[in-house]
Design an enzyme around this catalytic site. Structure first.
Site, mmCIF file in Angstrom:
data_model
loop_
_atom_site.group_PDB
_atom_site.id
_atom_site.type_symbol
_atom_site.label_atom_id
_atom_site.label_comp_id
_atom_site.label_asym_id
_atom_site.label_seq_id
_atom_site.Cartn_x
_atom_site.Cartn_y
_atom_site.Cartn_z
ATOM 1 N N LYS A 1 19.139 -11.420 121.431
ATOM 2 C CA LYS A 1 19.234 -9.968 121.052
ATOM 3 C C LYS A 1 20.272 -9.813 120.291
ATOM 4 O O LYS A 1 21.706 -10.143 120.704
ATOM 5 C CB LYS A 1 18.718 -9.020 122.264
ATOM 6 C CG LYS A 1 17.708 -8.826 122.772
ATOM 7 C CD LYS A 1 17.405 -7.888 123.712
ATOM 8 C CE LYS A 1 16.103 -7.772 124.147
ATOM 9 N NZ LYS A 1 14.920 -7.550 123.502
ATOM 10 N N ARG B 1 6.340 -10.779 129.657
ATOM 11 C CA ARG B 1 4.810 -11.186 129.989
ATOM 12 C C ARG B 1 4.761 -12.585 130.558
ATOM 13 O O ARG B 1 3.807 -12.702 131.215
ATOM 14 C CB ARG B 1 4.160 -11.338 128.448
ATOM 15 C CG ARG B 1 4.765 -12.205 127.619
ATOM 16 C CD ARG B 1 4.334 -12.152 126.045
ATOM 17 N NE ARG B 1 5.066 -10.812 125.375
ATOM 18 C CZ ARG B 1 4.890 -10.661 124.149
ATOM 19 N NH1 ARG B 1 4.080 -11.064 123.473
ATOM 20 N NH2 ARG B 1 5.436 -9.449 123.806
HETATM 21 N N1 BES Z 1 12.428 -5.656 127.034
HETATM 22 C C1 BES Z 1 12.299 -5.909 125.793
HETATM 23 C C2 BES Z 1 11.380 -4.795 125.342
HETATM 24 C C3 BES Z 1 12.015 -3.811 124.754
HETATM 25 C C4 BES Z 1 12.771 -3.573 123.744
HETATM 26 C C5 BES Z 1 12.041 -2.331 125.560
HETATM 27 C C6 BES Z 1 13.535 -2.616 123.231
HETATM 28 C C7 BES Z 1 12.690 -1.464 125.043
HETATM 29 C C8 BES Z 1 13.338 -1.390 124.084
HETATM 30 C C9 BES Z 1 11.195 -7.289 125.622
HETATM 31 O O1 BES Z 1 11.433 -8.058 126.765
HETATM 32 C C10 BES Z 1 11.257 -7.921 124.292
HETATM 33 O O2 BES Z 1 12.292 -8.253 124.045
HETATM 34 N N2 BES Z 1 10.242 -7.895 123.657
HETATM 35 C C11 BES Z 1 10.138 -8.224 122.201
HETATM 36 C C12 BES Z 1 8.959 -9.095 122.255
HETATM 37 C C13 BES Z 1 9.019 -9.789 120.772
HETATM 38 C C14 BES Z 1 9.973 -10.939 120.992
HETATM 39 C C15 BES Z 1 7.527 -10.422 120.637
HETATM 40 C C16 BES Z 1 10.406 -7.135 121.356
HETATM 41 O O3 BES Z 1 9.751 -6.185 121.740
HETATM 42 O O4 BES Z 1 10.959 -7.118 120.385
HETATM 43 MN MN MN Z 2 12.924 -9.413 125.959
#
Ligand code: BES
Ligand code: MN
Ligand code: ZN
Length: 498
Positions: free
Chosen positions: A263, A337
């Site tokens: 990230k 997931r």
């Molecule tokens: N924990 C995150 C989701 C999230 C992001 C929650 C920002 C709250 C604020 C999750 O694990 C994630 O990173 N999801 C990705 C999925 C994508 C790679 C398909 C996302 O939402 O960017």
């Molecule tokens: Mn994530």
């Protein structure tokens, strides 16, 4: 904080011993002859107070009133939502004033929803995080008297509201803990402590046990971290063995760096809240200890860090899940997931009535619904309706999103049964479609709380959502005899279309 429900009218409130008296004023306010009523009537007549929620007028050392400070707070039509807004405003005015004892006078004719809003609203606004501060300051308010026309009428609702407040606070406290404190190991210990204190059954598994069960997907996410994973199974038994349990599954990523698909740095600290689903399951159990409903409830928490080292899983890896389905990892940041799917398969062994998972799953859900409503997905219309109703009643609302099969198209891959991501479009739905593949054995709902589990910015804090929604749902299910299980057959037929 201690709450007490008390029969009070305006005259009684005038002589109530406390540091601050909060008087909620509704649109239909009718004054009596006492000092408090006269104060409100004069303020309304002069136009110095409006009955709108958020409007406040403060008075000091008013004649005929025992409390040195009086706060008149507009409460609109007196509904739960308006009372909540009024309480938030009043709590803001009282903050760091040193007040230890407060009395709140609810408007005549208040319902259970107003009582709940007063208790939960005050608990929410006066919460102060102190766990990792060197000086524990700010938790001054110790006792809150909630004054209503007839205490007896609201006793049950008051008890439920107090239980909800305790559960929500428990979830917030865990959610707010820094990621070097709230590790998977710590979550396991918290579950054990809860179980010991309140008589739940609890099993906390580590890497060896989880490998033996065959949770290949969950295990892969944990590979890059020095913190060992935990799989927590909590069981509340309030009904007979033959009563099929409600299973709650909470995402327990104690820190989400994104892994190899790392990230960006900005706001990455907020990924300590990625265990908000797990915290909400533990918070719900904390409240169950108070509520003692006549039903069986199982809590499942897969917990690990998503971080990276030489052993970390990587894009292109193919994992074998507990269900036997193989998964191609196309993005290591779609890890939620991957830990949930194995927990959802594990849930089958409880022959559940329904399974509800709770997860800070997608940024896409934040884009869609912001911080107001959680995203709801369900394979069963009756279950969806019950969760929506519970959210409205608890002022912890959600909004149903679709599960059309077309949303799963992008998850097709040449190298496994399913990929863990598709394109950016409809990301919250795609994630739900992925999970749905693992939920064919029972009616299922998924709450995406990515936007609602915490607040960012200056007010950065865990919210404890959706503990309020979950408790309201559980309570509304009632005793085993009167409970109607959603038709499992119906939902199975629908899920088979995946
Ligand atoms: N924990 C995150 C989701 C999230 C992001 C929650 C920002 C709250 C604020 C999750 O694990 C994630 O990173 N999801 C990705 C999925 C994508 C790679 C398909 C996302 O939402 O960017
Ligand atoms: Mn994530
Ligand atoms: Zn995550």
């Amino acid at each position: 904080m201690d709450f007490e429900l008390k029969t009070l009218d305006a005259a009684g409130a005038a002589t109530e011993k406390c540091d601050v008296l909060v008087v909620l004023v509704t649109e239909g306010f009718r004054p009596g002859k006492d000092a408090v009523s006269q104060l409100v009537a004069a303020a309304l007549a002069a136009g110095h107070l409006e009955a709108k929620p958020g409007k406040l007028l403060q008075a000091y050392r008013t004649e005929g009133v025992t409390a040195p400070r009086v706060i008149l707070a507009g409460a609109g039509d007196g509904s739960g939502k308006k009372v909540q807004a009024a309480i938030h405003a009043a709590a803001g005015a009282v903050r760091s004033s040193g007040a230890k004892r407060m009395a709140i006078l609810l408007p005549a004719g208040s319902g259970d929803d107003a009582v709940r809003a007063a208790v939960c609203g005050m608990a929410e606004s006066s919460y102060v995080y102190i766990a990792t501060k060197s000086k524990p300051e700010g938790r001054e308010l110790k006792r809150v008297v909630v004054g209503v026309a007839q205490a007896g009428v609201h006793k049950a609702a008051f008890g439920r509201a107090k239980a909800a407040a305790v559960g929500i606070e428990f979830a917030r406290e865990l959610g707010n803990l820094p990621p070097n404190y709230a590790t998977p190991t710590r979550l396991g210990e918290e579950a054990q402590k809860l179980a010991k204190a309140h008589g739940f059954r609890c099993e906390v598994m580590g890497p060896k046990e989880v490998a033996k069960i065959g949770m290949g997907s969950f295990m892969s996410v944990a590979k890059g971290s020095a913190e060992p994973l935990r799989f927590i199974v909590l069981r509340y038994e309030g009904a007979g063995k033959s009563d099929a349990p409600t299973v709650l599954v909470g995402k327990g990523i104690t820190f989400d760096t994104g892994g190899v698909s790392i990230k960006p740095s900005a706001e990455m600290d907020e990924m300590k809240f990625d265990m908000g689903g797990a915290a909400s399951v533990l918070g719900t159990f904390r409240a169950l200890a108070e509520l003692k409903p006549k039903m069986n409830i199982v809590g499942l928490i897969p917990s690990c860090e998503n971080t990276l080292d030489g052993a970390a899983y990587k894009p292109g890896d193919v994992l074998t899940s507990l269900s036997g389905q193989t998964i191609e990892v196309l993005n290591t940041d779609a890890e939620g997931r991957l830990i949930l799917c194995d927990a959802l398969t594990y849930a089958e062994r409880f022959k559940p009535r329904v399974v509800i998972d709770i997860a800070t799953l997608t940024g896409a859900c934040v884009v869609a619904l912001g911080g107001v409503r959680s995203g709801l997905f369900a394979t069963d219309d009756e279950l969806a309706g019950q969760l929506i109703a519970a959210g409205e009643a608890a002022l912890d609302p959600c909004w149903r999103l679709p599960l059309d099969d077309e949303y799963a198209e992008g998850l097709k891959t040449n190298f496994a049964d399913v990929a863990n991501v598709a394109g950016r479009a409809g990301g919250a739905v795609v994630a739900a479609k992925f999970l749905q593949r693992f939920t064919q054995a029972y009616p299922w709902a998924h709450l995406d709380i990515a936007g609602t589990a915490w607040k960012g910015g200056a007010a950065k804090s865990s919210t404890g959502r959706p503990v309020g929604l979950l408790l309201e749902y559980i309570w509304a299910q009632g005793a085993p005899a009167e409970r109607k299980a959603p038709a499992a057959g119906k939902s199975r037929a629908r899920a088979a279309a995946v």
